[in-house]
Scaffold this motif. Structure first.
Motif, PDB file in Angstrom:
ATOM      1  N   ASN A 161       0.797  -1.231   0.000  1.00  0.00           N
ATOM      2  CA  ASN A 161       0.000   0.000   0.000  1.00  0.00           C
ATOM      3  C   ASN A 161       0.825   1.274   0.000  1.00  0.00           C
ATOM      4  OD1 ASN A 161      -2.506  -1.384   0.187  1.00  0.00           O
ATOM      5  ND2 ASN A 161      -2.058  -1.806   2.321  1.00  0.00           N
ATOM      6  N   ILE A 162       2.073   1.198  -0.380  1.00  0.00           N
ATOM      7  CA  ILE A 162       2.958   2.361  -0.265  1.00  0.00           C
ATOM      8  C   ILE A 162       2.431   3.593  -1.010  1.00  0.00           C
ATOM      9  CG2 ILE A 162       4.464   1.730  -2.179  1.00  0.00           C
ATOM     10  CD1 ILE A 162       6.773   2.809  -0.287  1.00  0.00           C
ATOM     11  N   GLY A 163       1.800   3.389  -2.147  1.00  0.00           N
ATOM     12  CA  GLY A 163       1.274   4.546  -2.895  1.00  0.00           C
ATOM     13  C   GLY A 163       0.245   5.332  -2.096  1.00  0.00           C
ATOM     14  N   ASN A 164      -0.733   4.642  -1.521  1.00  0.00           N
ATOM     15  CA  ASN A 164      -1.755   5.312  -0.709  1.00  0.00           C
ATOM     16  C   ASN A 164      -1.154   5.936   0.540  1.00  0.00           C
ATOM     17  OD1 ASN A 164      -3.790   4.547  -2.449  1.00  0.00           O
ATOM     18  ND2 ASN A 164      -4.211   2.660  -1.344  1.00  0.00           N
ATOM     19  N   GLN A 165      -0.197   5.242   1.159  1.00  0.00           N
ATOM     20  CA  GLN A 165       0.403   5.755   2.382  1.00  0.00           C
ATOM     21  C   GLN A 165       1.206   7.022   2.109  1.00  0.00           C
ATOM     22  OE1 GLN A 165       2.372   2.155   3.326  1.00  0.00           O
ATOM     23  NE2 GLN A 165       0.528   1.213   4.175  1.00  0.00           N
ATOM     24  N   MET A 166       1.953   7.034   1.013  1.00  0.00           N
ATOM     25  CA  MET A 166       2.740   8.233   0.690  1.00  0.00           C
ATOM     26  C   MET A 166       1.823   9.414   0.373  1.00  0.00           C
ATOM     27  SD  MET A 166       5.576   7.070   1.478  1.00  0.00           S
ATOM     28  CE  MET A 166       6.328   8.654   1.369  1.00  0.00           C
ATOM     29  N   LYS A 167       0.725   9.157  -0.310  1.00  0.00           N
ATOM     30  CA  LYS A 167      -0.243  10.224  -0.592  1.00  0.00           C
ATOM     31  C   LYS A 167      -0.787  10.781   0.714  1.00  0.00           C
ATOM     32  CE  LYS A 167      -4.542  11.257  -3.053  1.00  0.00           C
ATOM     33  NZ  LYS A 167      -4.730  12.430  -2.267  1.00  0.00           N
ATOM     34  N   PHE A 168      -1.098   9.904   1.668  1.00  0.00           N
ATOM     35  CA  PHE A 168      -1.609  10.345   2.965  1.00  0.00           C
ATOM     36  C   PHE A 168      -0.589  11.252   3.667  1.00  0.00           C
ATOM     37  CE2 PHE A 168      -1.642   9.744   7.565  1.00  0.00           C
ATOM     38  CZ  PHE A 168      -2.908  10.225   7.875  1.00  0.00           C
ATOM     39  N   PHE A 169       0.659  10.797   3.762  1.00  0.00           N
ATOM     40  CA  PHE A 169       1.668  11.580   4.465  1.00  0.00           C
ATOM     41  C   PHE A 169       1.939  12.919   3.772  1.00  0.00           C
ATOM     42  CE2 PHE A 169       2.916   7.422   6.349  1.00  0.00           C
ATOM     43  CZ  PHE A 169       2.639   7.767   7.668  1.00  0.00           C
ATOM     44  N   ILE A 170       1.943  12.923   2.462  1.00  0.00           N
ATOM     45  CA  ILE A 170       2.124  14.188   1.729  1.00  0.00           C
ATOM     46  C   ILE A 170       0.962  15.135   2.024  1.00  0.00           C
ATOM     47  CG2 ILE A 170       2.136  15.208  -0.588  1.00  0.00           C
ATOM     48  CD1 ILE A 170       3.794  12.686  -1.440  1.00  0.00           C
ATOM     49  N   ASP A 171      -0.260  14.602   2.023  1.00  0.00           N
ATOM     50  CA  ASP A 171      -1.432  15.426   2.339  1.00  0.00           C
ATOM     51  C   ASP A 171      -1.349  15.988   3.762  1.00  0.00           C
ATOM     52  OD1 ASP A 171      -2.509  15.121  -0.163  1.00  0.00           O
ATOM     53  OD2 ASP A 171      -3.994  13.626   0.438  1.00  0.00           O
ATOM     54  N   VAL A 172      -0.913  15.176   4.712  1.00  0.00           N
ATOM     55  CA  VAL A 172      -0.787  15.642   6.101  1.00  0.00           C
ATOM     56  C   VAL A 172       0.238  16.772   6.179  1.00  0.00           C
ATOM     57  CG1 VAL A 172       0.021  15.006   8.419  1.00  0.00           C
ATOM     58  CG2 VAL A 172      -1.562  13.508   7.193  1.00  0.00           C
ATOM     59  N   ILE A 173       1.359  16.601   5.517  1.00  0.00           N
ATOM     60  CA  ILE A 173       2.402  17.647   5.528  1.00  0.00           C
ATOM     61  C   ILE A 173       1.878  18.924   4.877  1.00  0.00           C
ATOM     62  CG2 ILE A 173       4.656  18.290   4.565  1.00  0.00           C
ATOM     63  CD1 ILE A 173       5.417  15.265   4.983  1.00  0.00           C
ATOM     64  N   LEU A 174       1.204  18.805   3.732  1.00  0.00           N
ATOM     65  CA  LEU A 174       0.659  19.986   3.056  1.00  0.00           C
ATOM     66  C   LEU A 174      -0.393  20.685   3.912  1.00  0.00           C
ATOM     67  CD1 LEU A 174       0.396  18.663  -0.621  1.00  0.00           C
ATOM     68  CD2 LEU A 174       2.090  20.264   0.321  1.00  0.00           C
ATOM     69  N   LEU A 175      -1.223  19.905   4.608  1.00  0.00           N
ATOM     70  CA  LEU A 175      -2.213  20.501   5.514  1.00  0.00           C
ATOM     71  C   LEU A 175      -1.525  21.217   6.658  1.00  0.00           C
ATOM     72  CD1 LEU A 175      -4.847  17.626   5.626  1.00  0.00           C
ATOM     73  CD2 LEU A 175      -5.219  19.922   4.707  1.00  0.00           C
ATOM     74  N   PHE A 176      -0.515  20.600   7.212  1.00  0.00           N
ATOM     75  CA  PHE A 176       0.227  21.179   8.325  1.00  0.00           C
ATOM     76  C   PHE A 176       0.896  22.492   7.902  1.00  0.00           C
ATOM     77  CE2 PHE A 176       4.143  21.560  10.876  1.00  0.00           C
ATOM     78  CZ  PHE A 176       3.572  21.634  12.147  1.00  0.00           C
ATOM     79  N   LEU A 177       1.430  22.513   6.702  1.00  0.00           N
ATOM     80  CA  LEU A 177       2.082  23.722   6.184  1.00  0.00           C
ATOM     81  C   LEU A 177       1.079  24.721   5.604  1.00  0.00           C
ATOM     82  CD1 LEU A 177       5.136  22.052   4.403  1.00  0.00           C
ATOM     83  CD2 LEU A 177       5.127  23.272   6.599  1.00  0.00           C
ATOM     84  N   ARG A 178      -0.196  24.370   5.678  1.00  0.00           N
ATOM     85  CA  ARG A 178      -1.287  25.196   5.162  1.00  0.00           C
ATOM     86  C   ARG A 178      -1.180  25.458   3.656  1.00  0.00           C
ATOM     87  NH1 ARG A 178      -3.960  26.759   9.729  1.00  0.00           N
ATOM     88  NH2 ARG A 178      -2.743  27.086  11.602  1.00  0.00           N
ATOM     89  N   LEU A 179      -0.622  24.484   2.945  1.00  0.00           N
ATOM     90  CA  LEU A 179      -0.535  24.561   1.497  1.00  0.00           C
ATOM     91  C   LEU A 179      -1.696  23.839   0.822  1.00  0.00           C
ATOM     92  CD1 LEU A 179       3.290  23.941   1.087  1.00  0.00           C
ATOM     93  CD2 LEU A 179       2.081  26.127   0.983  1.00  0.00           C
ATOM     94  N   LYS A 180      -2.534  23.213   1.639  1.00  0.00           N
ATOM     95  CA  LYS A 180      -3.673  22.488   1.130  1.00  0.00           C
ATOM     96  C   LYS A 180      -4.796  22.625   2.144  1.00  0.00           C
ATOM     97  CE  LYS A 180      -5.047  17.994  -0.625  1.00  0.00           C
ATOM     98  NZ  LYS A 180      -4.600  16.674  -1.048  1.00  0.00           N
ATOM     99  N   LYS A 181      -6.041  22.669   1.635  1.00  0.00           N
ATOM    100  CA  LYS A 181      -7.189  22.770   2.521  1.00  0.00           C
ATOM    101  C   LYS A 181      -7.955  21.462   2.503  1.00  0.00           C
ATOM    102  CE  LYS A 181      -7.826  27.702   2.040  1.00  0.00           C
ATOM    103  NZ  LYS A 181      -8.751  28.791   1.807  1.00  0.00           N
ATOM    104  N   ILE A 182      -8.637  21.167   3.610  1.00  0.00           N
ATOM    105  CA  ILE A 182      -9.475  19.984   3.699  1.00  0.00           C
ATOM    106  C   ILE A 182     -10.773  20.259   2.949  1.00  0.00           C
ATOM    107  CG2 ILE A 182     -10.772  18.493   5.248  1.00  0.00           C
ATOM    108  CD1 ILE A 182      -8.681  19.053   7.386  1.00  0.00           C
ATOM    109  N   LYS A 183     -11.147  19.316   2.080  1.00  0.00           N
ATOM    110  CA  LYS A 183     -12.392  19.448   1.334  1.00  0.00           C
ATOM    111  C   LYS A 183     -13.550  19.009   2.223  1.00  0.00           C
ATOM    112  CE  LYS A 183     -10.267  18.431  -3.091  1.00  0.00           C
ATOM    113  NZ  LYS A 183     -10.237  17.489  -4.209  1.00  0.00           N
ATOM    114  N   ASN A 184     -14.673  19.692   2.086  1.00  0.00           N
ATOM    115  CA  ASN A 184     -15.864  19.259   2.807  1.00  0.00           C
ATOM    116  C   ASN A 184     -16.385  17.960   2.204  1.00  0.00           C
ATOM    117  OD1 ASN A 184     -15.840  21.498   4.462  1.00  0.00           O
ATOM    118  ND2 ASN A 184     -17.197  22.680   3.149  1.00  0.00           N
ATOM    119  N   ILE A 185     -16.806  17.071   3.065  1.00  0.00           N
ATOM    120  CA  ILE A 185     -17.320  15.780   2.604  1.00  0.00           C
ATOM    121  C   ILE A 185     -18.810  15.868   2.427  1.00  0.00           C
ATOM    122  CG2 ILE A 185     -17.582  13.359   3.188  1.00  0.00           C
ATOM    123  CD1 ILE A 185     -14.938  13.554   4.686  1.00  0.00           C
TER     124      ILE A 185
END
Length: 159
Positions: free
Chosen positions: A135-159
């Motif tokens: 599952n490395i592809g999904n896991q790396m996407k998750f960690f990249i998203d967490v880092i981008l959220l933390f750095l405020r370079l990405k916003k959480i989409k409403n579900i």
């Protein structure tokens, strides 16, 4: 299992090895004698052919379970369930993967706190490195998203 026990229900366990299924069978007979259960261990393959699928469907449908538990690794089990749900004579299909091993007692279960934190998958990476490789592809996407959220370079989409 309590609801199934109260209604003298039927559970079908499909997946895993015959040895694991035998341990599950013994535990159910001991702890849930009111539940009727049946088991099927398909050959371990990346993909099932038409003959394999027909055998699995026939095994389930001849028993007519209230609940079908499938433990054949993710995402294979989910794909199989979705593809065949219309022809399966069961009330509920639950894909549970590694829970077969936990229930059988062949692997130690993860602490409930990790599931409450929605991080059970992270613990499993360290306990079973092959999951990381799968599952490395999904896991790396998750960690990249967490880092981008933390750095405020990405916003959480409403579900």
């Amino acid at each position: 299992m309590k609801s199934l026990r109260n209604m003298n229900g039927k559970a079908f366990f499909m997946g895993s090895s015959p040895a694991i299924l035998k341990k599950i069978e013994d535990k159910i007979k001991r702890e849930y004698p009111e539940i009727q259960s049946e088991f099927y261990s398909p050959a371990f393959k990346d993909e099932f052919n038409d003959e394999d699928n027909a055998a699995m469907i026939s095994a389930v449908n001849s028993f007519k379970p209230n609940i079908l538990f499938i433990g054949m690794t993710c995402p294979k089990q989910e794909k199989w369930a979705v593809k065949h749900k219309e022809v399966l004579d069961t009330g509920l299909i639950i894909c549970i993967g590694n829970v077969f091993d936990w229930f059988a007692g062949t692997q130690k279960s993860i602490s409930p706190i990790w599931f409450k934190l929605r991080m059970g998958w992270l613990v499993r990476i360290f306990l079973r490195p092959e999951i990381f490789k799968r599952n490395i592809g999904n896991q790396m996407k998750f960690f990249i998203d967490v880092i981008l959220l933390f750095l405020r370079l990405k916003k959480i989409k409403n579900i």
